[in-house]
Design a protein around this motif. Sequence first.
Motif, mmCIF file in Angstrom:
data_model
loop_
_atom_site.group_PDB
_atom_site.id
_atom_site.type_symbol
_atom_site.label_atom_id
_atom_site.label_comp_id
_atom_site.label_asym_id
_atom_site.label_seq_id
_atom_site.Cartn_x
_atom_site.Cartn_y
_atom_site.Cartn_z
ATOM 1 N N THR A 102 68.393 25.755 47.897
ATOM 2 C CA THR A 102 69.489 24.889 48.342
ATOM 3 C C THR A 102 70.637 24.898 47.349
ATOM 4 N N ASP A 103 70.540 25.727 46.333
ATOM 5 C CA ASP A 103 71.589 25.834 45.326
ATOM 6 C C ASP A 103 72.674 26.786 45.843
ATOM 7 N N PRO A 104 73.894 26.284 46.092
ATOM 8 C CA PRO A 104 74.942 27.146 46.647
ATOM 9 C C PRO A 104 75.376 28.265 45.699
ATOM 10 N N MET A 105 75.341 27.997 44.391
ATOM 11 C CA MET A 105 75.731 29.038 43.429
ATOM 12 C C MET A 105 74.717 30.180 43.438
ATOM 13 N N LEU A 106 73.436 29.818 43.381
ATOM 14 C CA LEU A 106 72.385 30.837 43.425
ATOM 15 C C LEU A 106 72.447 31.603 44.742
ATOM 16 N N SER A 107 72.725 30.903 45.825
ATOM 17 C CA SER A 107 72.834 31.563 47.121
ATOM 18 C C SER A 107 74.017 32.517 47.165
ATOM 19 N N SER A 108 75.137 32.128 46.543
ATOM 20 C CA SER A 108 76.316 32.995 46.514
ATOM 21 C C SER A 108 76.039 34.269 45.728
ATOM 22 N N VAL A 109 75.338 34.110 44.604
ATOM 23 C CA VAL A 109 75.037 35.268 43.763
ATOM 24 C C VAL A 109 74.065 36.215 44.475
ATOM 25 N N LEU A 110 72.920 35.663 44.913
ATOM 26 C CA LEU A 110 71.899 36.501 45.542
ATOM 27 C C LEU A 110 72.387 37.062 46.882
ATOM 28 N N GLY A 111 73.072 36.224 47.649
ATOM 29 C CA GLY A 111 73.615 36.697 48.922
ATOM 30 C C GLY A 111 74.650 37.793 48.712
ATOM 31 N N GLY A 112 75.527 37.621 47.724
ATOM 32 C CA GLY A 112 76.531 38.640 47.432
ATOM 33 C C GLY A 112 75.917 39.949 46.985
ATOM 34 N N ILE A 113 74.872 39.860 46.145
ATOM 35 C CA ILE A 113 74.198 41.078 45.682
ATOM 36 C C ILE A 113 73.554 41.813 46.851
ATOM 37 N N MET A 114 72.857 41.078 47.713
ATOM 38 C CA MET A 114 72.163 41.719 48.837
ATOM 39 C C MET A 114 73.148 42.311 49.846
ATOM 40 N N ILE A 115 74.237 41.596 50.119
ATOM 41 C CA ILE A 115 75.241 42.133 51.053
ATOM 42 C C ILE A 115 75.877 43.392 50.479
ATOM 43 N N GLY A 116 76.215 43.361 49.182
ATOM 44 C CA GLY A 116 76.803 44.535 48.548
ATOM 45 C C GLY A 116 75.875 45.729 48.580
ATOM 46 N N VAL A 117 74.585 45.495 48.303
ATOM 47 C CA VAL A 117 73.602 46.584 48.338
ATOM 48 C C VAL A 117 73.449 47.117 49.761
ATOM 49 N N GLY A 118 73.349 46.208 50.732
ATOM 50 C CA GLY A 118 73.191 46.621 52.126
ATOM 51 C C GLY A 118 74.368 47.438 52.625
ATOM 52 N N LEU A 119 75.583 46.961 52.362
ATOM 53 C CA LEU A 119 76.778 47.702 52.775
ATOM 54 C C LEU A 119 76.853 49.049 52.074
ATOM 55 N N GLY A 120 76.519 49.061 50.787
ATOM 56 C CA GLY A 120 76.573 50.307 50.025
ATOM 57 C C GLY A 120 75.627 51.358 50.570
ATOM 58 N N ILE A 121 74.415 50.940 50.959
ATOM 59 C CA ILE A 121 73.437 51.880 51.506
ATOM 60 C C ILE A 121 73.942 52.470 52.828
ATOM 61 N N VAL A 122 74.521 51.622 53.671
ATOM 62 C CA VAL A 122 75.036 52.100 54.959
ATOM 63 C C VAL A 122 76.181 53.089 54.760
ATOM 64 N N ILE A 123 77.121 52.749 53.893
ATOM 65 C CA ILE A 123 78.292 53.610 53.669
ATOM 66 C C ILE A 123 77.875 54.925 53.021
ATOM 67 N N ARG A 124 76.937 54.874 52.080
ATOM 68 C CA ARG A 124 76.465 56.109 51.440
ATOM 69 C C ARG A 124 75.746 57.019 52.433
ATOM 70 N N SER A 125 75.261 56.454 53.527
ATOM 71 C CA SER A 125 74.594 57.255 54.548
ATOM 72 C C SER A 125 75.595 57.894 55.506
ATOM 73 N N GLY A 126 76.891 57.680 55.249
ATOM 74 C CA GLY A 126 77.922 58.266 56.095
ATOM 75 C C GLY A 126 78.191 57.475 57.357
ATOM 76 N N ALA A 127 77.751 56.210 57.387
ATOM 77 C CA ALA A 127 77.933 55.387 58.571
ATOM 78 C C ALA A 127 78.831 54.195 58.248
ATOM 79 N N SER A 128 78.988 53.342 59.221
ATOM 80 C CA SER A 128 79.801 52.139 59.068
ATOM 81 C C SER A 128 79.036 50.981 59.670
ATOM 82 N N THR A 129 79.323 49.777 59.193
ATOM 83 C CA THR A 129 78.693 48.594 59.768
ATOM 84 C C THR A 129 79.403 48.141 61.027
ATOM 85 N N GLY A 130 80.502 48.810 61.371
ATOM 86 C CA GLY A 130 81.237 48.470 62.583
ATOM 87 C C GLY A 130 81.968 47.148 62.438
ATOM 88 N N GLY A 131 82.228 46.482 63.570
ATOM 89 C CA GLY A 131 82.874 45.182 63.537
ATOM 90 C C GLY A 131 84.211 45.192 62.829
#
Length: 282
Positions: A102-131
């Motif tokens: 329930t800690d918003p700071m911890l959520s911002s950090v962990l959420g930001g790291i996971m989103i960055g990693v997820g987007l990076g993996i998709v883009i490195r695969s030559g694809a796009s997340t669309g939208g």
Amino acid sequence: MKRLQNLLLILLGNTIYCLAVVMFILPNDLISGGTTGLGLFFQHSFHIPLEYFVGIFNIIMFLLGAYILGISFALTTLISTFYYPLLLGVLKTIPALQNMTTDPMLSSVLGGIMIGVGLGIVIRSGASTGGMDIPPLILNKKFRIPVSVTLYVLDFVILLLQMSYTNKEKVLYGIFLILTYTLVLDRVLLIGKSQIQVKIISKEYEKINQMIHEKLDRGTTLFHTEGGYLHEDSFAILTVISNRELNKLNELVLSIDPRAFLIIHQVNEVHGLGFTLDKNHL
């Protein structure tokens, strides 16, 4: 095998992205940019479930991208267009994923790291997340507006929309979240691509040049040089090596010439023989 690997990586990247949204963004009412941020605004303002809005918006952007950018581009976004909203709806039904912190700071950090990693993996695969990735590409093609500028403007507008129903503190967390996943995304895109460029100035350049070929199996380029003080003619050696080879190169060069002058740079990416192409040995 390459296509299968890319497919699995695209699915993995979108899964990590979904987990970040379900585990940290939604439970703590954080705001975000991109399609997810726009979906959060519509969910709050018009009570449209996030996964429904994301699915419809992704399909519209997919069709628009196929019409303007071409079918080959559209195919790279096809998986993300349908997989992300579908998985988002499934993961939202799992209670265990919604009580991480329930800690918003911890959520911002962990959420930001996971989103960055997820987007990076998709883009490195030559694809796009669309939208929301598609409008900047369309504007770039039609009006030559830089993609990065459009992305920042759209994220800023989406944050402003969400400010209408959230407090100032949540806005600051949202800005921090976007900065975090932007920085992480940049690092993920460079993983495994950065190399070390070394320039070596030494009177023993011939021995050092031969040593690099024989001991490190790396190519070299010789530059004619002239000393600024004594105006002596010589040659400087330019070579590119991996991070792991730097210490070995240092030791070998100094064993030949303890007075050698080395200039070391880290470069983001290298293309050519020995890196993106197979080595040719004569």
